[in-house]
Design a protein around this motif. Structure first.
Motif, PDB file in Angstrom:
ATOM      1  N   TYR A 159       6.419   8.426   6.078  1.00  0.00           N
ATOM      2  CA  TYR A 159       6.640   8.880   4.702  1.00  0.00           C
ATOM      3  C   TYR A 159       6.523   7.723   3.715  1.00  0.00           C
ATOM      4  O   TYR A 159       5.895   7.852   2.656  1.00  0.00           O
ATOM      5  N   LEU A 160       7.106   6.579   4.054  1.00  0.00           N
ATOM      6  CA  LEU A 160       7.197   5.476   3.104  1.00  0.00           C
ATOM      7  C   LEU A 160       5.939   4.623   3.020  1.00  0.00           C
ATOM      8  O   LEU A 160       5.804   3.817   2.092  1.00  0.00           O
ATOM      9  N   LYS A 161       5.018   4.771   3.985  1.00  0.00           N
ATOM     10  CA  LYS A 161       3.838   3.897   3.969  1.00  0.00           C
ATOM     11  C   LYS A 161       3.000   4.064   2.710  1.00  0.00           C
ATOM     12  O   LYS A 161       2.236   3.167   2.343  1.00  0.00           O
ATOM     13  N   THR A 162       3.168   5.181   2.025  1.00  0.00           N
ATOM     14  CA  THR A 162       2.472   5.383   0.747  1.00  0.00           C
ATOM     15  C   THR A 162       2.984   4.419  -0.312  1.00  0.00           C
ATOM     16  O   THR A 162       2.249   4.012  -1.206  1.00  0.00           O
ATOM     17  N   TYR A 163       4.272   4.044  -0.194  1.00  0.00           N
ATOM     18  CA  TYR A 163       4.911   3.219  -1.223  1.00  0.00           C
ATOM     19  C   TYR A 163       5.018   1.747  -0.821  1.00  0.00           C
ATOM     20  O   TYR A 163       5.297   0.898  -1.674  1.00  0.00           O
ATOM     21  N   LEU A 164       4.842   1.466   0.448  1.00  0.00           N
ATOM     22  CA  LEU A 164       5.004   0.100   0.934  1.00  0.00           C
ATOM     23  C   LEU A 164       3.649  -0.578   1.153  1.00  0.00           C
ATOM     24  O   LEU A 164       2.675   0.102   1.469  1.00  0.00           O
ATOM     25  N   PRO A 165       3.574  -1.908   1.032  1.00  0.00           N
ATOM     26  CA  PRO A 165       4.683  -2.804   0.709  1.00  0.00           C
ATOM     27  C   PRO A 165       5.049  -2.781  -0.774  1.00  0.00           C
ATOM     28  O   PRO A 165       4.199  -2.530  -1.635  1.00  0.00           O
ATOM     29  N   ILE A 166       6.329  -3.019  -1.042  1.00  0.00           N
ATOM     30  CA  ILE A 166       6.829  -3.105  -2.409  1.00  0.00           C
ATOM     31  C   ILE A 166       6.647  -4.542  -2.896  1.00  0.00           C
ATOM     32  O   ILE A 166       6.865  -5.494  -2.147  1.00  0.00           O
ATOM     33  N   ASP A 167       6.250  -4.693  -4.130  1.00  0.00           N
ATOM     34  CA  ASP A 167       6.079  -6.021  -4.718  1.00  0.00           C
ATOM     35  C   ASP A 167       7.457  -6.630  -4.985  1.00  0.00           C
ATOM     36  O   ASP A 167       8.203  -6.139  -5.839  1.00  0.00           O
ATOM     37  N   PRO A 168       7.835  -7.699  -4.271  1.00  0.00           N
ATOM     38  CA  PRO A 168       9.167  -8.294  -4.463  1.00  0.00           C
ATOM     39  C   PRO A 168       9.396  -8.836  -5.870  1.00  0.00           C
ATOM     40  O   PRO A 168      10.537  -8.934  -6.316  1.00  0.00           O
ATOM     41  N   ALA A 169       8.307  -9.186  -6.544  1.00  0.00           N
ATOM     42  CA  ALA A 169       8.451  -9.776  -7.880  1.00  0.00           C
ATOM     43  C   ALA A 169       8.689  -8.731  -8.962  1.00  0.00           C
ATOM     44  O   ALA A 169       9.052  -9.061 -10.089  1.00  0.00           O
ATOM     45  N   SER A 170       8.495  -7.447  -8.616  1.00  0.00           N
ATOM     46  CA  SER A 170       8.657  -6.382  -9.603  1.00  0.00           C
ATOM     47  C   SER A 170       9.998  -5.676  -9.403  1.00  0.00           C
ATOM     48  O   SER A 170      10.752  -5.980  -8.487  1.00  0.00           O
ATOM     49  N   ASN A 171      10.270  -4.709 -10.264  1.00  0.00           N
ATOM     50  CA  ASN A 171      11.463  -3.873 -10.134  1.00  0.00           C
ATOM     51  C   ASN A 171      11.124  -2.516  -9.519  1.00  0.00           C
ATOM     52  O   ASN A 171      11.870  -1.550  -9.682  1.00  0.00           O
ATOM     53  N   GLU A 172      10.011  -2.471  -8.808  1.00  0.00           N
ATOM     54  CA  GLU A 172       9.538  -1.215  -8.222  1.00  0.00           C
ATOM     55  C   GLU A 172      10.553  -0.609  -7.253  1.00  0.00           C
ATOM     56  O   GLU A 172      10.657   0.606  -7.132  1.00  0.00           O
ATOM     57  N   ILE A 173      11.327  -1.454  -6.572  1.00  0.00           N
ATOM     58  CA  ILE A 173      12.306  -0.978  -5.607  1.00  0.00           C
ATOM     59  C   ILE A 173      13.277   0.008  -6.245  1.00  0.00           C
ATOM     60  O   ILE A 173      13.702   0.988  -5.621  1.00  0.00           O
ATOM     61  N   PHE A 174      13.648  -0.228  -7.506  1.00  0.00           N
ATOM     62  CA  PHE A 174      14.644   0.607  -8.166  1.00  0.00           C
ATOM     63  C   PHE A 174      14.088   1.979  -8.545  1.00  0.00           C
ATOM     64  O   PHE A 174      14.854   2.914  -8.812  1.00  0.00           O
TER      65      PHE A 174
END
Length: 691
Positions: A141-156
């Motif tokens: 499910y999450l592979k569409t969204y990963l990897p998340i850019d650590p430098a951004s606020n995308e995680i939130f």
């Protein structure tokens, strides 16, 4: 004993920015001004704000006046209490900027660490995002969204549907959530999204996270400090999961004498990690003991010695030749990378003493290469220890429950941490507010043994006031760490709480005590009313082992919550476990905070069955009370129930109130229950002298 009602604020977000201690203090200042002047104006605020602990040493009254004038040019304008709170936050933010806000870091989330200003640490965010990318990269499910850019606020933004947090909990403690219960459509409606967050928060409690000040709406909105605090706790639990003797008997090598093994059993994971680190540092000839994951590691020397003794082929003591701490820290991380250790921190984080990231880094080194013996006589001794000593399900359930209450003290081991009586007094104050005489209580650290006995005597005295069965029990029995007694006391206390909660919710009880029979009859009636035929004779009914009755009960209180296509017949142990795991996740998704394990359903543990059913009953009655707009229950800020805010759905409120329901099979007091099939009929009184 009257219930305590705290300071309530209409805006749930504003309420969440303060502890009750802070709110009471600020309310007192506001009322004092109003009493003195008959009103509260902007010009009255600077002297009061200048006395606030987090402000007084940073900004002057004149500076506070200037800050307030930016928002209120007319200093004669009258101010309401909530406006006063908002301006306190505003002034606090300015004070933090003056000090250098970037240095403020978030810690592992606990109710007691809530402050006037919430900030996040960018290094921590970067590290936690990298952790998520590493462990969830292949999730379907999450592979569409990963990897998340650590430098951004995308995680939130990604956490807003609740799926990632649920998956992360399962990485930390596999099997906690039945992923069939997670709503994983690409577009979720508000109800489905809220269910995911409710499931996440109740599951987080069940693995030991402290989530007292988080509601589902906080996660829906992706509030950074709360999201990061929750993620940090989950990752910490994952990294420290193996730091116990049951999972890693080799840890017994850390002690010299077999008599010290019990002390090792009671060590919290963080202290176990420090003990392991010091064990190797001593072998390496490092003279300074490491007592924390912050200041003692800033110069990088301890890391250099640790890596050298664990992996001399990758790390030599030449690292110490680097005079600049940052350069030395960089060399340490380079050497750790050769050992395949994940980089949870930067050289700057080491030099600045980031507690969370240093802990994560040391835990990673431990997992990668612990340097302990694979076989020894002492290890054999550890492996022979009975399971009930190594990892008691009872102790675990009580520990998770206590920590979910949001008391100041975090409990790592029930038997050890409750000996001085202080934690039990904190729990009693939560369960029955106003019952504790704090003037006669001694706060840890307690050096004088008789002070511990005084605390525990008060614990026993309050227990008797609550009509718990405590025959021949004295405070000294708790001080001595009588395990049977401590479990029995906690069980009775939780049973008292659930019965009081049910009594408050069931108005037609007319003041009568709620019994096990009432809960049993309610469950049978609910299932029957839904058109199903399953019925149980008692909470010991062996038919409960397949989990079908509970799924029917869950469906009867909320028809849409169970997906019947996922149900098995429960004919084999594997099928029973599938049903039991799904049942627990559905209950948590509904809003019940439960700490039982699938094995408790499969084995028909009657005490766990009782509290699980009671939890469902409370949730159902809570919904009914809200539907009938019974305000006196929803506004009761006692141990029974709190008012749901816009930031919390009613199910999560019920979950917080019900966190005291779900205890393991500790000894039970049922002297008040008249039914012959009552749980715990074998134990009417607790006698410590027989233990």
């Amino acid at each position: 004993m009257a219930g305590f009602v705290g300071v309530l604020v209409s805006d749930p977000w504003l309420q969440s920015q303060f502890t009750q201690v802070e709110l009471r203090s600020l309310k007192a200042k506001y009322i004092y001004i109003k009493r003195e002047h008959g009103h509260v104006r902007v010009s009255d605020l600077p002297p009061a704000m200048a006395k606030v602990k987090s402000i007084k040493d940073v900004v002057t009254k004149e500076e506070i006046s200037s800050i307030l004038e930016e928002s209120y040019p007319d200093t004669g304008q009258e101010i309401e209490f909530e406006q006063f709170l908002r301006e306190c936050l505003n002034v606090q933010a300015k004070a933090a900027e003056k000090l250098g806000g970037a240095k403020n870091s978030s810690s592992f989330l606990k109710a007691s660490t809530t402050t006037l200003l919430h900030t996040i640490n960018e290094s921590e965010k970067t590290s936690y995002v990298a952790h998520i990318n590493a462990y969830l990269w292949d999730d379907s499910y999450l592979k569409t969204y990963l990897p998340i850019d650590p430098a951004s606020n995308e995680i939130f933004n990604i956490v807003k549907d609740g799926v990632l947090l649920c998956k992360l909990i399962n990485i930390a403690v596999p099997g906690t959530i039945d992923e069939r219960a997670i709503n994983t459509k690409r577009v979720l409606n508000p109800w489905e999204r809220n269910e995911n967050h409710t499931l996440c928060l109740n599951s987080a409690k069940a693995i030991g996270c402290t989530v007292v000040n988080i509601g589902t709406q906080d996660l829906v909105e992706g509030r950074p400090h709360l999201v990061l605090g929750l993620i940090s706790q989950i990752i910490k639990i994952q990294l420290l999961a193996d730091l116990n003797l049951k999972k890693m008997p080799q840890l017994v090598e850390l002690v010299d004498d077999s008599k010290d093994i019990e002390e090792l059993l009671n060590l919290p994971p963080e202290k176990m990690l420090l003990k392991w680190m010091n064990f190797h540092l001593q072998k390496a000839g490092y003279k300074k003991p490491v007592a924390n994951f912050s200041s003692d590691l800033k110069d990088g020397e301890a890391y250099a010695y640790l890596l050298n003794v664990l992996s001399p082929e990758h790390c030599s003591l030449d690292t110490l030749d680097a005079k600049d701490p940052t350069e030395r820290a960089k060399l340490v991380l380079d050497h750790a990378e050769k050992m395949d250790c994940k980089r949870y921190l930067t050289p700057t984080d080491i030099v600045e003493g980031s507690t969370n990231l240093n802990l994560a880094f040391v835990a990673q080194i431990f997992h990668q290469r612990n340097g302990l013996s694979i076989s020894s006589k002492k290890m054999s001794f550890a492996e022979m220890m009975p399971d009930e000593v190594q990892a008691s399900r009872e102790e675990r359930a009580f520990r998770m429950w206590i920590n979910s209450l949001g008391i100041t003290t975090f409990v790592n081991c029930v038997f050890e941490d409750l000996k001085n009586g202080w934690v039990l007094l904190e729990v009693l104050d939560k369960v029955y507010p106003g019952s504790v005489n704090w003037k006669h209580a001694s706060k840890p650290p307690i050096k004088m043994p008789f002070r511990k006995v005084e605390n525990c005597n008060q614990v026993v005295r309050i227990g008797k006031q609550l009509k718990l069965s405590l025959v021949n029990v004295a405070g000294n029995d708790i001080v001595q760490g009588n395990k049977k007694l401590i479990l029995a006391y906690l069980w009775q206390l939780m049973r008292f709480d659930i019965m009081q909660l049910l009594k408050n919710l069931r108005f037609h009880s007319q003041g009568k005590e709620i019994t096990d029979t009432d809960i049993l009859n309610w469950a049978n009636r609910k299932v029957k009313s839904s058109g199903r035929t399953s019925q149980i004779e008692s909470f010991k009914d062996k038919s409960l082992s397949n989990g079908i009755f509970f799924l029917e009960l869950l469906s009867s209180v909320e028809p849409r919550v169970v997906n019947w296509n996922l149900l098995t017949k429960g004919a084999t142990d594997d099928e029973k476990k599938l049903n039991a795991t799904y049942t627990i996740s559905v209950a948590r998704k509904l809003g019940c905070s439960v700490f039982l394990l699938p094995e408790d359903i499969m084995e028909v543990n009657p005490k766990m069955i009782l509290v699980f059913t009671a939890s469902l009953m409370c949730w159902s009655l809570q919904q009914a009370s809200e539907d009938s707009e019974t305000s006196e229950i929803s506004t009761d800020d006692s141990s029974s129930l709190k008012a749901p805010s816009d930031g919390e759905d009613s199910s999560s409120v019920a979950a917080d109130s019900l966190s005291n329901l779900n205890l393991d099979d500790a000894a039970s007091d049922t002297s008040q229950v008249e039914n012959s099939s009552s749980i715990g009929e074998e134990m009417v009184a607790v006698s410590p002298t027989k233990d």
